[in-house]
Design a protein around this motif. Structure first.
Motif, PDB file in Angstrom:
ATOM      1  N   SER A  31      41.341  55.055  37.404  1.00  0.00           N
ATOM      2  CA  SER A  31      41.570  53.742  36.810  1.00  0.00           C
ATOM      3  C   SER A  31      40.653  53.544  35.609  1.00  0.00           C
ATOM      4  CB  SER A  31      41.342  52.644  37.846  1.00  0.00           C
ATOM      5  OG  SER A  31      40.128  52.871  38.511  1.00  0.00           O
ATOM      6  N   TYR A  33      39.094  50.718  32.581  1.00  0.00           N
ATOM      7  CA  TYR A  33      38.801  49.330  32.239  1.00  0.00           C
ATOM      8  C   TYR A  33      38.482  49.264  30.749  1.00  0.00           C
ATOM      9  CZ  TYR A  33      38.842  48.513  37.203  1.00  0.00           C
ATOM     10  OH  TYR A  33      39.235  48.431  38.506  1.00  0.00           O
ATOM     11  N   ALA A  47      36.656  54.075  35.422  1.00  0.00           N
ATOM     12  CA  ALA A  47      35.854  53.426  36.473  1.00  0.00           C
ATOM     13  C   ALA A  47      34.690  54.328  36.863  1.00  0.00           C
ATOM     14  CB  ALA A  47      36.734  53.128  37.674  1.00  0.00           C
ATOM     15  N   ILE A  56      28.767  46.011  35.744  1.00  0.00           N
ATOM     16  CA  ILE A  56      30.221  46.153  35.611  1.00  0.00           C
ATOM     17  C   ILE A  56      30.821  46.678  36.913  1.00  0.00           C
ATOM     18  CG2 ILE A  56      32.095  47.218  34.275  1.00  0.00           C
ATOM     19  CD1 ILE A  56      30.206  47.365  31.900  1.00  0.00           C
ATOM     20  N   HIS A  57      30.126  47.591  37.537  1.00  0.00           N
ATOM     21  CA  HIS A  57      30.634  48.141  38.793  1.00  0.00           C
ATOM     22  C   HIS A  57      30.810  47.028  39.832  1.00  0.00           C
ATOM     23  CE1 HIS A  57      31.493  51.123  41.800  1.00  0.00           C
ATOM     24  NE2 HIS A  57      30.524  50.665  42.569  1.00  0.00           N
ATOM     25  N   ILE A  60      33.988  45.010  38.910  1.00  0.00           N
ATOM     26  CA  ILE A  60      35.319  45.609  39.062  1.00  0.00           C
ATOM     27  C   ILE A  60      35.617  46.094  40.473  1.00  0.00           C
ATOM     28  CG2 ILE A  60      35.428  46.357  36.642  1.00  0.00           C
ATOM     29  CD1 ILE A  60      34.720  49.171  37.507  1.00  0.00           C
ATOM     30  N   SER A  61      34.578  46.194  41.298  1.00  0.00           N
ATOM     31  CA  SER A  61      34.789  46.850  42.591  1.00  0.00           C
ATOM     32  C   SER A  61      35.829  46.150  43.461  1.00  0.00           C
ATOM     33  CB  SER A  61      33.459  47.005  43.327  1.00  0.00           C
ATOM     34  OG  SER A  61      32.846  45.750  43.432  1.00  0.00           O
ATOM     35  N   LEU A  63      38.226  44.012  42.147  1.00  0.00           N
ATOM     36  CA  LEU A  63      39.287  43.402  41.334  1.00  0.00           C
ATOM     37  C   LEU A  63      40.689  43.919  41.643  1.00  0.00           C
ATOM     38  CD1 LEU A  63      37.967  42.961  37.695  1.00  0.00           C
ATOM     39  CD2 LEU A  63      38.757  41.220  39.261  1.00  0.00           C
ATOM     40  N   TYR A  65      42.548  45.690  39.689  1.00  0.00           N
ATOM     41  CA  TYR A  65      43.356  45.513  38.485  1.00  0.00           C
ATOM     42  C   TYR A  65      44.436  46.584  38.377  1.00  0.00           C
ATOM     43  CZ  TYR A  65      40.790  42.144  35.555  1.00  0.00           C
ATOM     44  OH  TYR A  65      40.238  41.033  34.997  1.00  0.00           O
ATOM     45  N   ALA A  70      44.069  45.225  33.340  1.00  0.00           N
ATOM     46  CA  ALA A  70      42.793  45.689  32.781  1.00  0.00           C
ATOM     47  C   ALA A  70      42.842  45.661  31.261  1.00  0.00           C
ATOM     48  CB  ALA A  70      42.494  47.096  33.279  1.00  0.00           C
ATOM     49  N   PHE A  75      36.390  43.283  29.242  1.00  0.00           N
ATOM     50  CA  PHE A  75      35.159  42.542  29.512  1.00  0.00           C
ATOM     51  C   PHE A  75      34.443  42.274  28.198  1.00  0.00           C
ATOM     52  CE2 PHE A  75      35.651  45.073  33.483  1.00  0.00           C
ATOM     53  CZ  PHE A  75      35.933  43.997  34.311  1.00  0.00           C
TER      54      PHE A  75
END
Lengths: 188, 341
Positions: A31, A33, A47, A56-57, A60-61, A63, A65, A70, A75
């Motif tokens: 994935s 982002y 990711a 950030i981790h 997104i962990s 999410l 998306y 994404a 972000f």
């Protein structure tokens, strides 16, 4: 490596290039982002690479998306200069899934960029990169005298500090007096 | 999902730091500054703490971990050598004791040592600095090399708990002046797991250390190593503890301690040759009462070599006598091993 796009965050990113998987391993789609800095240039990052950034981790962990979501919601890191964010993204990509080496010689040597990088990396919570950066900062003053350090890092002397503090107090006092006078005027 | 995305955007905006132009050291938070200071060497830290009060308090709030520290002095000069790792060394030499002690005071405050060597060979007339200073030295392994006894006692009393070994390498001129009772009365010496006395010149140390261990219920593994330039220590020990004897050979004596689960084993090292019986080497350990004779570590040359590296080759020289070594050349040779940088 990341792909970058000039313009708005909604611009379509380039497709990532992926290494061929071994025949035995089941193919797990990676994935991606999207992040952008002050210059709005969007960086597509996997990711896996983003795992270096605890901030950030953490975001997104949970999410889940889709690729589209994404892409549509990069972000925004408006506080980070574009070139600095580029450096961070490059570093994360270079060290994706690899043990970090004890030294990193690719960090910027210029004072301003390095301090900006330190602030960005600290904000993004990239522990290993922060360690390298701090080492680089320490190297800047290797063998320097107090006077030289003060000059390189623009550290004010105690006298300058005290003078600035006095000035600030004076200014605050004046402002407070002005506000009181204005309030009294309003009351009349 | 939409609200989640909204929250996320707000979150990143909220986290944002103000835009910074011409970023510099003063823009860093104390936490990051401290991390950078942690990467600096001792010399740079000393320079940074001279730039401003705020930097000084930051620098002083951090410990300096040194692999090695060596403090030497005589009646004319003082020198300090600090080594964090092989690449980072700091050394300084003074002609005035007060300047040296100012730095020593600071080092006591911020330094922790893996190996610390002290060699203040002359009585320090201004020793009050050491005696009255409240700060403690933090080190794992401490060695006193040709150190004046009073200086050594003062420093030993200033050692923080946690010292793993103390090695006292006596000067030939001083060894008859060392009072074993005075050394063993120091709490830091009583607690240390490894005590090493080199060039001692009296026969009383083995029995006195064993007596202290019995009284203090020393732990299994506690070790005392001795090189003594006088005959009779082994016999004196046997005689003194005859009522505690478990076993006795020409090389080992084993005695009971007060605690039933432990014994004290004394091992006698070999002589260099049949004509030269000094120095004599001994190793004494607190062992488990369960330990069998077959489990004794029988490699005497190895432990003597570790104890006194110079002895290793000397044992192989025919007709060697230890006294031959004690001249200026030997002293210079020995020190050269430390002063190579």
């Amino acid at each position: 490596m990341s792909s970058t796009e000039q313009g708005t965050s909604s611009a379509a990113p380039a497709e990532p290039t992926t290494a061929p998987e071994s025949a035995a391993a089941p193919e797990v789609p990676e994935s991606f982002y999207y992040v952008h800095g002050k210059d709005k240039v969007v960086h597509k990052v996997s990711a896996g690479a983003l795992q270096h950034s605890a901030l950030i981790h953490g975001m997104i962990s949970n999410l889940g998306y889709t690729e589209e979501q994404a892409k549509a919601n990069p972000f925004p890191f408006e506080n980070i200069d574009g070139d600095i964010l580029q450096m961070v993204v490059d570093w994360c990509n270079q060290h994706k899934g690899k043990p970090t080496p004890p030294e990193d010689t690719n960090l910027p040597k210029q004072k301003e960029k390095l301090f900006d990088l330190v602030l960005a990396v600290n904000y993004l919570e990239i522990k290993e990169l922060l360690t390298y950066c701090c080492k680089q900062v320490a190297m800047m003053v290797k063998g320097k005298s107090p006077e030289e350090i003060r000059e390189i890092w623009m550290i004010p002397t105690d006298a300058e500090d005290e003078a600035a503090e006095k000035e600030a107090k004076k200014r605050a006092g004046k402002e407070a007096a002005g506000e009181t006078a204005a309030a009294a005027g309003d009351a009349k | 999902m939409a609200s989640e995305l909204q929250n996320l955007t707000e979150m990143t905006e909220k986290f944002s730091i103000d835009p910074v132009y011409e970023t510099n050291w003063c823009d860093l938070s104390e936490k990051i500054k401290s991390k950078c200071i942690g990467k600096m060497e001792f010399n740079e830290r000393l320079s940074l703490r001279c730039t401003a009060k705020a930097e000084r308090s930051l620098v002083d709030s951090q410990k300096n971990e040194f692999n090695e520290g060596r403090f030497e002095g005589d009646d004319e000069k003082f020198s300090f050598f600090l080594n964090r790792n092989d690449d980072h060394k700091y050394s300084k030499r003074w002609m005035y004791i007060n300047e040296a002690f100012e730095l020593l005071k600071y080092i006591k405050k911020v330094g922790t040592f893996e190996n610390l060597e002290i060699s203040f060979s002359h009585p320090l007339t201004d020793r009050k600095h050491l005696m009255t200073e409240t700060g403690l030295l933090t080190a794992k392994h401490v060695k006193f090399y040709h150190c004046n006894n009073d200086n050594m006692f003062a420093i030993l009393r200033k050692m923080k708990d946690g010292v793993e070994s103390i090695k006292i390498h006596l000067d030939r001129k001083d060894y008859d002046q060392l009072d074993c009772d005075e050394v063993l009365a120091i709490p830091q010496v009583q607690k240390v797991p490894n005590l090493h006395l080199q060039n001692y010149d009296q026969t009383d140390s083995l029995r006195k250390v064993a007596k202290m261990w019995i009284k203090k219920k020393a732990k299994i593994g506690t070790t005392f190593q001795l090189s003594v330039n006088e005959e009779g220590s082994f016999g004196e020990f046997t005689q003194h503890f005859s009522n505690r004897l478990v076993s006795c050979t020409d090389k080992t004596i084993r005695i009971r301690a007060n605690k039933l689960d432990r014994h004290i084993l004394l091992e006698h090292g070999p002589f260099s040759d049949q004509f030269c019986v000094i120095p004599q080497y001994f190793r004494m350990m607190v062992i488990s009462a369960e330990m069998k004779e077959s489990e004794y570590d029988d490699n005497r040359e190895e432990w003597i070599g570790n104890m006194d590296p110079a002895s290793d080759d000397d044992f192989r020289l025919p007709g060697f006598c230890y006294d031959d070594l004690y001249d200026e050349d030997y002293d210079d040779y020995y020190r050269a091993g430390y002063d190579s940088d």
